[in-house]
Motif scaffolding. Structure first.
Motif, mmCIF file in Angstrom:
data_model
loop_
_atom_site.group_PDB
_atom_site.id
_atom_site.type_symbol
_atom_site.label_atom_id
_atom_site.label_comp_id
_atom_site.label_asym_id
_atom_site.label_seq_id
_atom_site.Cartn_x
_atom_site.Cartn_y
_atom_site.Cartn_z
ATOM 1 N N PRO A 458 0.810 -1.225 0.000
ATOM 2 C CA PRO A 458 0.000 0.000 0.000
ATOM 3 C C PRO A 458 0.844 1.275 0.000
ATOM 4 C CG PRO A 458 -0.851 -1.571 1.601
ATOM 5 C CD PRO A 458 0.457 -2.119 1.117
ATOM 6 N N GLN A 459 2.059 1.202 0.533
ATOM 7 C CA GLN A 459 2.913 2.385 0.549
ATOM 8 C C GLN A 459 3.305 2.794 -0.870
ATOM 9 O OE1 GLN A 459 3.550 4.479 2.972
ATOM 10 N NE2 GLN A 459 4.689 5.754 1.523
ATOM 11 N N ASP A 460 3.523 1.817 -1.741
ATOM 12 C CA ASP A 460 3.816 2.145 -3.143
ATOM 13 C C ASP A 460 2.630 2.861 -3.785
ATOM 14 O OD1 ASP A 460 6.382 1.241 -3.195
ATOM 15 O OD2 ASP A 460 5.985 -0.582 -4.347
ATOM 16 N N LEU A 461 1.424 2.407 -3.468
ATOM 17 C CA LEU A 461 0.240 3.070 -4.019
ATOM 18 C C LEU A 461 0.144 4.502 -3.506
ATOM 19 C CD1 LEU A 461 -2.292 2.839 -5.768
ATOM 20 C CD2 LEU A 461 -3.529 2.020 -3.749
ATOM 21 N N ILE A 495 -8.462 11.562 -6.133
ATOM 22 C CA ILE A 495 -7.334 10.846 -5.526
ATOM 23 C C ILE A 495 -7.382 10.975 -4.006
ATOM 24 C CG2 ILE A 495 -4.820 10.790 -5.284
ATOM 25 C CD1 ILE A 495 -4.591 11.598 -8.202
ATOM 26 N N ARG A 496 -7.674 12.172 -3.536
ATOM 27 C CA ARG A 496 -7.732 12.383 -2.087
ATOM 28 C C ARG A 496 -8.884 11.602 -1.461
ATOM 29 N NH1 ARG A 496 -6.338 18.744 -2.974
ATOM 30 N NH2 ARG A 496 -4.064 18.507 -2.980
ATOM 31 N N GLU A 497 -10.037 11.612 -2.122
ATOM 32 C CA GLU A 497 -11.195 10.884 -1.609
ATOM 33 C C GLU A 497 -10.966 9.371 -1.684
ATOM 34 O OE1 GLU A 497 -14.034 11.906 -0.223
ATOM 35 O OE2 GLU A 497 -13.549 14.037 -0.335
ATOM 36 N N ALA A 498 -10.291 8.921 -2.750
ATOM 37 C CA ALA A 498 -10.059 7.487 -2.929
ATOM 38 C C ALA A 498 -9.242 6.926 -1.775
ATOM 39 C CB ALA A 498 -9.348 7.235 -4.255
ATOM 40 N N ALA A 499 -8.194 7.636 -1.389
ATOM 41 C CA ALA A 499 -7.372 7.173 -0.269
ATOM 42 C C ALA A 499 -8.182 7.168 1.024
ATOM 43 C CB ALA A 499 -6.145 8.066 -0.136
ATOM 44 N N LYS A 536 8.942 0.290 -5.075
ATOM 45 C CA LYS A 536 9.795 -0.882 -4.888
ATOM 46 C C LYS A 536 9.759 -1.911 -6.017
ATOM 47 C CE LYS A 536 7.909 -1.376 -0.774
ATOM 48 N NZ LYS A 536 7.400 0.002 -0.601
ATOM 49 N N ALA A 537 8.739 -1.877 -6.863
ATOM 50 C CA ALA A 537 8.586 -2.903 -7.901
ATOM 51 C C ALA A 537 7.897 -2.279 -9.106
ATOM 52 C CB ALA A 537 7.775 -4.079 -7.355
#
Length: 676
Positions: A458-461, A495-499, A536-537
């Motif tokens: 989730p950190q990558d997202l 994007i803000r609402e999605a998170a 990371k990937a």
């Protein structure tokens, strides 16, 4: 429990896995009724057995024959793998290329029970959107992907792996076609037979191309649709206290509840399948549920009065809900709904996509299998009743649109009153959301761009969300026209609402409606972040096939093409081919999707970013084509916004030279030239 290594080792034959049949506790696809002749049944069985050596055919033949007669299709339940089906981090897949591992990541996400509508029947969404036709095809493909090198391309024919063929490192690693049936034989009846005998498949849009990202994919589109519907029909930016009524909480339609909460309105969504409704409630996408129509209306009134944000699931038939809203209007004079649509799977109305109001859910499933003709008659009667109620409400200040699920098309075929006087062939009394709400967005090159972080972290997202937001904010600061700025602002809000709303179901993915400039800039930012170790990937870029260039669909994506070419499919086919030689990691071309089999040609892609300069160049080249193709086509059809955008794009890219249309200066010339 199988391992990923075992999953990539080919069909398990010695010993054969135990046949556990259909699993309890998971939803299953409705029984299909292909109407095969005895000779066609033998052909279906022969085609299934060709995946297996002779020494196991005697055991499997009666088992597969029973599946065919019980369920109308050979799914090969014995070979449904005993592994937690989900998108594992890319590094865990036993592959020779990262591209193959990325494809595996996407396939397993499409079959994740948290994502897939009918996981054991390999259906991701839409009631019949298949990932594969049977489980032998799944095992075969995983084996091929684990073997594949950078000098091979895997060729897929409607779920079947034809094989690995030599190719160049710059070629796609995977080429998919689904449902490519000769046009004169591309009817719904023929499809049922061809699918039953195992030679074609309905891949919907992103089911058969492995690019589905869970219902989040349509949450964003629904958010934009409802926001823009409020602007266009109600003249408001703030939807507080406004009521949106619709139906469907199964596959993609499950997004409607979350979209209502994000835009701040009151969403009332009817669903006949209690399992689907409770799944959305347990996921937190649906705030409240009720199976009482009285309580539903009471709660709607209360939320409307208090201007609450609410997503309310009604366990019942949407026709009952529409007719009750008419009753309230006629008896109290109170209009309780402002906006309305429908997201039942009406592209597949007689095989579980639409349930008639006259029957309960279980009764309908039984009749669907035992007496298809009677069931069809009830569905069409139900559609007529639904339209009649909507027509009554539409006489007031209520606005309805078709959500591209073939609702109005099937209602017309059922004899419902949906005709629009003097209309073109693709128009009805109520508009498609593409015609009135989303059409201008497509003409400007905006569409459902998406990405998947294959690390599974989730950190990558979160990093990609931050990067995408920064790209859009910088674009606004640099100056864009007001229409484009509005879309960018909506996307930043999204994007803000999605998170905040925790929209991830399955893979760590995000969707964002973006134009050509935005897509390219976001891709470059991601690729650089991968190279720098901030992500990371690899990241897989994709989009819904429902996009600027990806789909020719006269009753949806191209319903606002008025030069007579709405029924032509050159754009989607050219897009598939052009993506392939401009750098896509995989490409797919499908018959059917959204509005149904034989009604649409659509295509999609996957593009893996791995931090290399080569990946950046591929992204710039391929993403530019993937948008400009559709904008150029819309320009040629006479769309003024598309004309402006493609001219601007040509000024910015001297290598792009597009044929521009001349308008007829005086319309009287046409009548004079053709007059008697």
């Amino acid at each position: 429990m199988s391992s990923l290594q075992a999953l990539c080792s080919g069909l398990p034959l010695r010993p054969l896995p135990e046949n556990q049949g259909r699993w309890a506790g998971v939803p299953h696809a409705p029984v299909r009724t292909p109407g095969l002749s005895p000779a066609e049944e033998q052909l279906a069985l022969r085609n299934a057995l060709r995946y297996f050596p002779p020494d196991v055919q005697e055991l499997l033949a009666p088992e597969f024959a029973q599946e065919l007669r019980l369920y109308g299709h050979i799914y090969m339940y014995r070979f449904c793998p005993h592994i937690e089906m989900r998108a594992y981090p890319i590094e865990q897949y036993p592959c020779r290329t990262r591209a193959a591992a990325a494809i595996m990541h996407m396939i397993m996400n499409n079959l994740d029970p948290a994502v897939a509508q009918f996981p054991q029947e390999l259906v991701t969404y839409g009631g019949n959107g298949q990932v594969f036709s049977n489980w032998a095809q799944f095992w075969l493909m995983m084996s091929y992907l684990s073997q594949m090198t950078e000098e091979q391309t895997l060729v897929m024919y409607s779920g079947h792996s034809l094989g690995l063929f030599p190719s160049s490192p710059g070629a796609p690693r995977l080429v998919i076609t689904n449902g490519m049936v000769i046009p004169n034989y591309s009817s719904r009846t023929e499809y049922e037979k061809l699918f039953a005998i195992g030679v074609t498949m309905y891949g919907q849009m992103t089911a058969g191309s492995y690019c589905y990202i869970g219902p989040q994919g349509i949450v964003h589109g629904t958010v934009l649709t409802v926001l823009n519907a409020g602007r266009r029909y109600l003249g408001v930016e703030d939807l507080a206290g406004k009521v949106f009524v619709t139906s469907g909480l199964g596959g993609m339609s499950g997004a409607q509840a979350k979209a209502a909460a994000i835009v701040g309105c009151i969403g009332v969504i009817a669903e006949v399948d209690k399992a689907a409704l409770m799944k959305r409630h347990q996921q937190g996408w649906l705030m409240e549920v009720t199976d009482s129509l009285d309580k539903c209306i009471e709660r709607l009134r209360e939320a409307r009065r208090k201007k609450e944000v609410l997503s309310l699931g009604y366990h019942g038939n949407v026709v009952d809900l529409w007719e009750r809203l008419v009753h309230e209007l006629d008896t109290t004079g109170e209009l309780l709904v402002d906006l309305g649509s429908d997201q039942t799977s009406c592209h597949n109305p007689f095989n579980g996509g639409y349930y008639p109001v006259q029957l309960g859910f279980s009764e309908a499933q039984s009749l669907m299998a035992s007496d298809p003709a009677t069931f069809k008659g009830l569905v069409q009667e139900s559609l007529r009743r639904q339209v009649s109620a909507i027509n009554r409400l539409a006489k007031e200040n209520f606005f309805f649109w078709d959500y591209g699920n073939a609702f109005l098309l099937e209602a017309q075929r059922a004899g419902a009153d949906v005709e629009k006087k003097g209309a073109k062939r693709t128009e009805f009394r109520y508009p498609s959301y593409v015609q009135h709400i989303m059409g201008d967005i497509f003409s400007q090159g905006f569409g459902p761009f998406r990405w998947v972080c294959t690390s599974g972290d989730p950190q990558d997202l979160a990093v990609t969300d931050q990067l995408a937001t920064s790209v859009l904010e910088e674009a606004i600061a640099g100056g864009v026209n007001p229409a484009v700025k509005l879309q960018y602002v909506d996307n930043i809000r999204w994007i803000r609402e999605a998170a905040k709303h925790q929209l991830v179901v399955g893979s760590q993915a995000r969707i964002l409606y973006s134009d050509q400039k935005g897509r390219v800039a976001i891709a470059v930012a991601f690729n650089q972040a991968i190279a720098q170790g901030k992500i990371k990937a690899p990241v897989v870029l994709s989009r819904d096939h429902h996009d600027v260039s990806g789909t020719d669909s006269p009753f949806r994506e191209t319903s606002n093409i008025y030069d007579g070419s709405a029924f032509c499919a050159d754009m989607a086919v050219q897009n598939f081919v052009g993506d392939a030689f401009r750098g896509a990691t995989w490409v797919a071309l499908h018959n059917g999707g959204g509005v149904g089999w034989g009604e649409v040609i659509n295509g999609g892609f996957g593009l893996m970013l791995d931090g290399t300069q080569e990946a950046e160049q591929k992204a710039k080249m391929m993403l530019s084509w993937d948008v400009s193709n559709g904008v150029a086509r819309r320009c040629w059809s006479g769309n003024r916004k598309a004309y402006e955008i493609i001219c601007q794009t040509m000024r910015e890219n001297k290598g792009l030279v597009v044929t521009l249309p001349h308008e007829v200066a005086d319309e009287r010339l046409l009548q004079q030239a053709l007059g008697p």
